[in-house]
Scaffold this motif. Structure first.
Motif, mmCIF file in Angstrom:
data_model
loop_
_atom_site.group_PDB
_atom_site.id
_atom_site.type_symbol
_atom_site.label_atom_id
_atom_site.label_comp_id
_atom_site.label_asym_id
_atom_site.label_seq_id
_atom_site.Cartn_x
_atom_site.Cartn_y
_atom_site.Cartn_z
ATOM 1 N N HIS A 122 45.167 6.886 -29.194
ATOM 2 C CA HIS A 122 43.927 7.391 -28.599
ATOM 3 C C HIS A 122 42.784 7.345 -29.616
ATOM 4 C CE1 HIS A 122 46.304 8.918 -25.157
ATOM 5 N NE2 HIS A 122 45.160 8.733 -24.523
ATOM 6 N N GLN A 151 36.356 1.555 -28.209
ATOM 7 C CA GLN A 151 35.328 1.797 -27.181
ATOM 8 C C GLN A 151 33.968 2.066 -27.821
ATOM 9 O OE1 GLN A 151 37.227 4.894 -24.803
ATOM 10 N NE2 GLN A 151 37.780 3.383 -23.243
ATOM 11 N N VAL A 171 30.570 -0.146 -27.243
ATOM 12 C CA VAL A 171 29.328 0.493 -26.801
ATOM 13 C C VAL A 171 28.200 0.177 -27.775
ATOM 14 C CG1 VAL A 171 28.194 2.740 -26.489
ATOM 15 C CG2 VAL A 171 30.430 2.308 -25.442
ATOM 16 N N PRO A 188 30.440 -3.369 -22.132
ATOM 17 C CA PRO A 188 31.194 -2.363 -21.380
ATOM 18 C C PRO A 188 32.488 -2.010 -22.114
ATOM 19 C CG PRO A 188 31.288 -4.498 -20.259
ATOM 20 C CD PRO A 188 30.346 -4.642 -21.416
ATOM 21 N N ALA A 189 32.830 -0.728 -22.109
ATOM 22 C CA ALA A 189 33.993 -0.279 -22.864
ATOM 23 C C ALA A 189 35.022 0.452 -22.009
ATOM 24 C CB ALA A 189 33.540 0.634 -23.998
ATOM 25 N N SER A 190 34.674 0.787 -20.785
ATOM 26 C CA SER A 190 35.585 1.603 -19.980
ATOM 27 C C SER A 190 36.854 0.854 -19.575
ATOM 28 C CB SER A 190 34.870 2.114 -18.727
ATOM 29 O OG SER A 190 34.436 1.020 -17.945
ATOM 30 N N TRP A 191 36.836 -0.460 -19.630
ATOM 31 C CA TRP A 191 38.004 -1.248 -19.250
ATOM 32 C C TRP A 191 39.121 -1.168 -20.299
ATOM 33 C CZ3 TRP A 191 39.619 -5.171 -22.443
ATOM 34 C CH2 TRP A 191 38.705 -5.606 -23.410
ATOM 35 N N SER A 222 41.827 0.534 -22.269
ATOM 36 C CA SER A 222 42.629 1.730 -22.031
ATOM 37 C C SER A 222 43.651 1.922 -23.155
ATOM 38 C CB SER A 222 43.373 1.606 -20.698
ATOM 39 O OG SER A 222 44.328 0.565 -20.783
#
Length: 153
Positions: free
Chosen positions: A39, A46, A50, A55-58, A60
């Protein structure tokens, strides 16, 4: 067999052993600690994306963990292929030796995880590890052959 022995690079063999030991040590980290580490890497990746305006939400935790498997075994593939084939002359005996070495390391890696709290061994991870190693072996062979061709010219 004598030809195989004469082409072994001791420094690269030592590097391969170090990489395997590092991989296995990571597998001995309990699940909760391992998750915390991944994590942390996820947050860094991420944040980096940014900062670049991407884009960083993809990205995981699952992707980070699987990329770690692929990357560490790609490094192992490079080191084992150079260790056992320092002249980049991949023949059947060398390919089988390299493949066996990586498959055994990956399989034992997953077996280790069976005995660590919060971890589980997965056949899919062995396959992913082997794909990483194949990529490392192929990249190493390609680069070393290109270098050899340039030095001949």
């Amino acid at each position: 067999m004598q030809r195989l022995r004469s082409s072994i690079s001791i420094p690269w063999l030592a590097a391969s052993v170090v990489i395997v030991l590092a991989i296995w040590c990571n597998s001995m980290v309990p699940g909760s600690d391992s998750s915390e580490i991944s994590h942390g890497v996820l947050a860094m990746v991420q944040g980096f994306l940014v900062d670049l305006g991407l884009p960083a939400s993809w990205v995981s935790n699952f992707i980070i963990r699987k990329m770690a498997h692929f990357t560490e075994y790609a490094a192992l593939g490079v080191s084992v292929s150079v260790a056992l084939d320092r002249h980049a002359h991949l023949d059947c005996a060398r390919v089988l030796t390299i493949a066996s070495t990586v498959l055994i390391a990956a399989s034992l890696d997953e077996v280790i995880q069976l005995f660590v709290p919060g971890r589980c061994g997965q056949v899919a991870d062995v396959l992913l590890d082997c794909m990483g190693a194949i990529t490392g072996v192929a990249a190493s062979s390609f680069v070393r052959r290109r270098i050899a061709k340039r030095s001949i010219s």
